[in-house]
Design an enzyme around this catalytic site. Structure first.
Site: not given
Length: 476
Positions: A127, A173, A211, A245, A299, A301
Site C-alpha cells: 500500500k 479486506g 479518515f 462490499k 486491485n 485482478r
C-alpha cells in the site's frame, strides 16, 4: 455481452487450469467454453462434486478441504497445471490472485498467468508503494504516511487531525485496519492493528491516514496491455459491512460529471505510470463534503463486482483478460467503449443476519433463481449443494440491468422476491429491505449508510438490537 467465441484469434492458450472455486470458477469456465479453450478445474476434496467440477472439461483434486492445504498451495497448483498440460492458469479473485509469488512461479515454470506481472502485483500490493506511485502519477492521495512506532503514529495523527485510520501496508479486506477517534484510541489500537497485519499478511507494517467521515467508495475498471490503457467506466461500492462490499452498481449514481471524468483520468494515469497489463481496478474514496477524491488502492485482478461493468459495456472481461494474457494488443480504444444503462448487483451470502452475520454453512435443499429479461445470476449453487465452512460465504450474485437506475433497482427488488435458497440462512431479505430504503433509492449515499440502516428500527428483523456497525473506508 459480446459473443466471446469470435473475439480471440488462435494463440498459445489451448487449455487453462482454473485455480479457484465457487461462482467465479463457473463464470470463468463458461467463457473458456465460448472461446473453445479447454478448462481444467483445480478442486479441493470438498469441491469434487460441485457445479464447476461438472462444467469443466476435467477436474483435478489438489488437496484437502482447507484452503491452506489446497487452493493456497502454489507448488501444487503449478504441478497440476503442468501435469494436465495447461498452458495457463486463471486465478479468479481471492486465494492466490494477488500473490506476486504465484505469478512469479508461473513465469518461472513457463505457465501463463492470466493477470498482471508478478512485479506489478507486488508493486500495487504494497500500500505504501502504491501510494508513492499514485503521487508520482499526479493522483491525489489521502493525507497520512508510514509510521514505525506509536509515538510516530501519534505525532502524524496530531498533524492530519482525528479521526484517523491505521492501515496494513501489505493487505486489505479490513484486516489490520482500525479507526481511532482520539489519541487514547490510537494508543489502544496501534499494536493490535500491527499484530493483525502481521498475522494476516506476514507484514506488520502500518500507516496512518486521515479518515473521511462522509465518503463514497467509487472505483474505476481499467484494462491494459502494458502500453495501451483504457477505462471501462466506474462503479459505486459504498454499501459495505465490515469492510466487505454487499451491493455494487455501475455507473456510480449522483456523481458530478466533472469528478467522474477526473476519476477515470486518474485511474488511467496511475495504470499507465506502472505500465499495467490485464484487468485491474483503481479504487478511490470520494469526500462528499469537500467534493474531492483520494486514491485508496489498486486491485490487480478481476473483481467480484465485474458483472455490473460487463452489463453496461457489453464486454466479456474474462475474454479480455485472456486476450491480453496471450500477448495480444488491446482490441479496443477508449472511443470504442460505450456505457449504456445501469446495473446493480447484490451479493447473496449464506449467513445469519440475526446473529451478527456469522457464516451459516449447510446443505441447500432447494434453489431457484428467476429467469427474466435484464436479470443475470452468477452462482455455483443448485439443489443439494453443500455450503462448506472452509470458504467464503458468498453463494450467488444477482445482477439487474435497466435503461435507468430505478428500472434496474425495481427489477432487482422484484426478482429477489422470487429467489429461493432453502436449507441455509441467507441475507436475501436484508437486500430487499436495503433496496427499498429512500436513501438507497435516491443514490449518492456514503459508506456509513448500511451502518445507519442496521442500527435503525427497520433492521430489527435482521440484527440483534445491540449491534453497532461503523462506517468504513478503503476496503476491497
Amino acid at each position: 455481452m459480446r459473443n466471446a467465441e469470435h473475439m480471440i484469434a488462435d494463440g498459445p492458450i489451448r487449455r487453462v487450469l482454473v485455480a479457484n472455486r465457487g461462482e467465479i470458477a463457473v463464470r470463468i469456465i463458461r467463457t473458456l467454453k465460448q472461446l473453445g479453450i479447454e478448462s481444467v478445474l483445480a478442486v479441493s476434496a470438498a469441491d469434487r462434486d460441485t457445479l464447476g467440477a461438472r462444467l469443466a472439461d476435467r477436474a483435478v483434486c489438489i488437496g484437502p478441504a482447507r484452503a491452506t492445504d489446497s487452493y493456497l498451495q502454489i507448488g501444487t497448483l503449478i504441478e497440476a497445471a503442468k501435469g494436465v498440460g495447461a498452458q495457463a492458469i486463471h486465478p479468479g479473485y481471492g486465494f492466490l490472485s494477488e500473490r506476486a509469488a504465484f505469478a512469479a512461479a508461473c513465469e518461472e515454470h513457463g505457465v501463463i498467468f492470466i493477470g498482471p506481472t508478478a512485479a506489478q502485483i507486488e508493486r500495487v500490493g504494497d500500500k505504501l508503494e502504491a501510494r508513492r506511485c499514485a503521487e508520482e502519477a499526479g493522483v491525489p492521495i489521502a493525507p497520512g504516511g508510514p509510521v514505525d512506532s506509536l509515538p510516530a503514529a501519534l505525532a502524524l495523527a496530531e498533524t492530519i487531525g482525528y479521526p484517523v485510520l491505521i492501515k496494513a501496508v501489505g493487505g486489505g479486506g479490513g484486516r489490520g485496519l482500525k479507526r481511532a477517534n482520539t489519541p487514547e484510541e490510537l494508543t489502544a489500537l496501534f499494536d493490535m492493528a500491527s499484530s493483525e497485519a502481521l498475522a494476516a499478511f506476514g507484514d506488520g507494517r502500518v500507516f496512518v491516514e486521515c479518515f473521511v467521515t462522509q465518503g463514497r467508495h467509487v472505483e474505476v475498471q481499467i484494462l491494459g496491455d502494458g502500453d495501451n490503457i483504457i477505462h471501462l467506466g466506474d462503479r459505486d461500492c459504498s454499501v459495505q459491512r465490515r469492510y466487505q462490499k454487499l451491493i455494487e452498481e455501475a455507473p456510480a449514481p449522483s456523481l458530478d460529471e466533472t469528478m467522474r471524468r477526473d476519476l477515470h483520468a486518474a485511474a488511467v494515469r496511475f495504470s499507465k505510470h506502472i505500465g499495467y497489463r490485464s484487468l485491474g481496478t483503481v479504487e478511490f474514496l470520494v469526500d462528499i463534503a469537500r467534493q474531492r477524491f483520494y486514491f485508496l488502492e489498486m486491485n490487480a485482478r478481476i473483481q467480484v463486482e465485474h458483472p455490473v461493468t460487463e452489463q453496461i459495456t457489453g464486454l466479456d472481461l474474462v475474454a479480455e483478460q485472456i486476450a491480453v494474457a496471450q500477448g495480444q494488443r488491446l482490441r479496443l480504444t477508449q472511443a470504442d467503449v460505450r456505457l449504456t444503462g445501469h446495473a446493480i448487483e447484490c451479493r447473496i451470502n449464506a449467513e445469519d443476519p440475526v446473529h451478527d452475520f456469522r457464516p451459516a454453512p449447510g446443505r441447500v435443499t432447494d434453489a431457484h433463481f428467476p429467469v427474466r429479461e435484464g436479470l443475470r445470476v452468477d452462482t455455483h449453487i443448485e439443489r443439494g449443494a453443500m455450503i462448506s465452512p472452509y470458504y467464503d460465504s458468498m453463494i450467488a450474485k444477482v445482477i439487474a440491468t435497466g435503461q435507468t437506475r430505478d428500472e434496474a433497482r425495481r427489477l432487482l427488488l422484484a426478482s429477489l422476491a422470487d429467489v429461493r435458497v432453502d436449507g441455509v440462512l441467507n441475507n436475501i431479505a436484508l437486500h430487499r429491505a436495503v433496496l427499498a430504503t429512500p436513501e438507497f433509492t435516491a443514490g449518492g449515499f456514503d459508506t456509513g449508510f448500511l451502518g445507519r440502516f442496521l442500527a435503525s428500527p427497520d433492521a430489527v428483523a435482521f440484527i440483534q438490537p445491540a449491534q453497532s456497525v461503523q462506517p468504513v473506508q478503503g476496503k476491497r
